[in-house]
Design a protein around this motif. Structure first.
Motif, short mmCIF file in Angstrom:
data_model
loop_
_atom_site.label_atom_id
_atom_site.label_comp_id
_atom_site.label_asym_id
_atom_site.label_seq_id
_atom_site.Cartn_x
_atom_site.Cartn_y
_atom_site.Cartn_z
N PHE A 177 2.29 11.33 -10.47
CA PHE A 177 1.24 12.32 -10.71
C PHE A 177 1.40 13.60 -9.92
CE2 PHE A 177 -0.81 8.11 -11.34
CZ PHE A 177 -0.92 8.20 -12.72
N GLY A 178 2.48 13.74 -9.17
CA GLY A 178 2.67 14.94 -8.37
C GLY A 178 3.74 15.84 -8.94
N GLY A 179 3.88 16.96 -8.28
CA GLY A 179 4.91 17.92 -8.67
C GLY A 179 6.23 17.59 -7.99
N ILE A 180 7.09 18.60 -7.88
CA ILE A 180 8.42 18.42 -7.29
C ILE A 180 8.31 18.03 -5.82
CG2 ILE A 180 10.60 19.56 -6.76
CD1 ILE A 180 10.30 19.22 -9.67
N GLY A 181 7.44 18.69 -5.08
CA GLY A 181 7.27 18.37 -3.66
C GLY A 181 6.77 16.97 -3.43
N LEU B 221 0.82 -1.21 0.00
CA LEU B 221 0.00 0.00 0.00
C LEU B 221 0.86 1.26 0.00
CD1 LEU B 221 -2.88 1.23 0.29
CD2 LEU B 221 -2.48 1.18 2.75
N LEU B 222 1.88 1.30 0.85
CA LEU B 222 2.76 2.47 0.89
C LEU B 222 3.55 2.63 -0.41
CD1 LEU B 222 4.17 2.34 4.52
CD2 LEU B 222 2.47 3.91 3.59
N GLY B 223 3.95 1.51 -1.00
CA GLY B 223 4.64 1.59 -2.29
C GLY B 223 3.73 2.13 -3.38
N GLY B 224 2.45 1.77 -3.34
CA GLY B 224 1.49 2.31 -4.31
C GLY B 224 1.29 3.80 -4.12
N VAL B 225 1.23 4.24 -2.87
CA VAL B 225 1.10 5.68 -2.60
C VAL B 225 2.34 6.42 -3.09
CG1 VAL B 225 0.98 7.41 -0.75
CG2 VAL B 225 -0.49 5.40 -0.67
N ALA B 226 3.52 5.85 -2.83
CA ALA B 226 4.76 6.48 -3.29
C ALA B 226 4.83 6.54 -4.81
CB ALA B 226 5.97 5.72 -2.74
N LEU B 227 4.40 5.48 -5.47
CA LEU B 227 4.40 5.46 -6.93
C LEU B 227 3.43 6.48 -7.50
CD1 LEU B 227 5.76 3.92 -9.22
CD2 LEU B 227 3.83 2.35 -9.20
N SER B 228 2.27 6.62 -6.87
CA SER B 228 1.30 7.62 -7.31
C SER B 228 1.83 9.03 -7.13
CB SER B 228 -0.01 7.46 -6.54
OG SER B 228 -0.59 6.22 -6.80
N LEU B 229 2.45 9.28 -5.99
CA LEU B 229 3.05 10.61 -5.77
C LEU B 229 4.16 10.89 -6.77
CD1 LEU B 229 3.33 10.73 -1.87
CD2 LEU B 229 1.88 12.17 -3.29
N LEU B 230 4.93 9.87 -7.09
CA LEU B 230 6.04 10.05 -8.01
C LEU B 230 5.56 10.35 -9.43
CD1 LEU B 230 9.15 9.91 -8.14
CD2 LEU B 230 8.90 7.52 -8.75
#
Length: 128
Positions: free
Chosen positions: A56-60, A45-54
């Motif tokens: 679909f997110g910006g620099i932050g 689950l945490l790896g999926g959240v990290a992958l999503s942030l990586l």
């Protein structure tokens, strides 16, 4: 004084005690596996959240994703260490507790700080 009936050998009682001890070890072994799989489910689950942030997110969010990935790998190694430690205690038939109360507390504090940093990084780096 002891009577003859109190000193006699009863094989049925001893076999039940050995059988109950064997059942306890099997239950403990499978409980250890279930706990390990629960930790792995959390890591997925945490790896999926990290992958999503990586992705679909910006620099932050990308900075937070890297930190969350490092934390995920630390949790994987921690879970594997606990699994092997408990399995060793079960194999050696050691008595005592199998719990590690500090791990979940450190995990919760670390994840709280990581998600708090994600919000801070989002407001600092992603001003669009």
């Amino acid at each position: 004084m002891n009577t003859i009936s109190q000193l006699s050998f009863n094989p049925r009682v001893e076999s039940r005690e050995a059988e109950s001890q064997e059942k306890l070890e099997i239950k403990a072994y499978f409980a250890n596996e279930r706990t390990f799989l629960s930790w792995m489910q959390l890591c997925t689950l945490l790896g999926g959240v990290a992958l999503s942030l990586l992705n679909f997110g910006g620099i932050g969010s990308q900075v937070s994703a890297v930190v969350l990935t490092v934390i995920t790998f630390c949790i994987i190694f921690y879970a594997f260490y606990l699994y092997r430690w408990r399995a060793g205690k079960i194999y050696r038939k050691e008595h005592g507790t199998f719990d590690e109360p500090n791990g979940p507390v450190v995990l919760a504090i670390t994840l709280f700080i990581t998600f708090l940093l994600n919000f801070v990084f989002t407001f600092i780096f992603d001003k669009s």
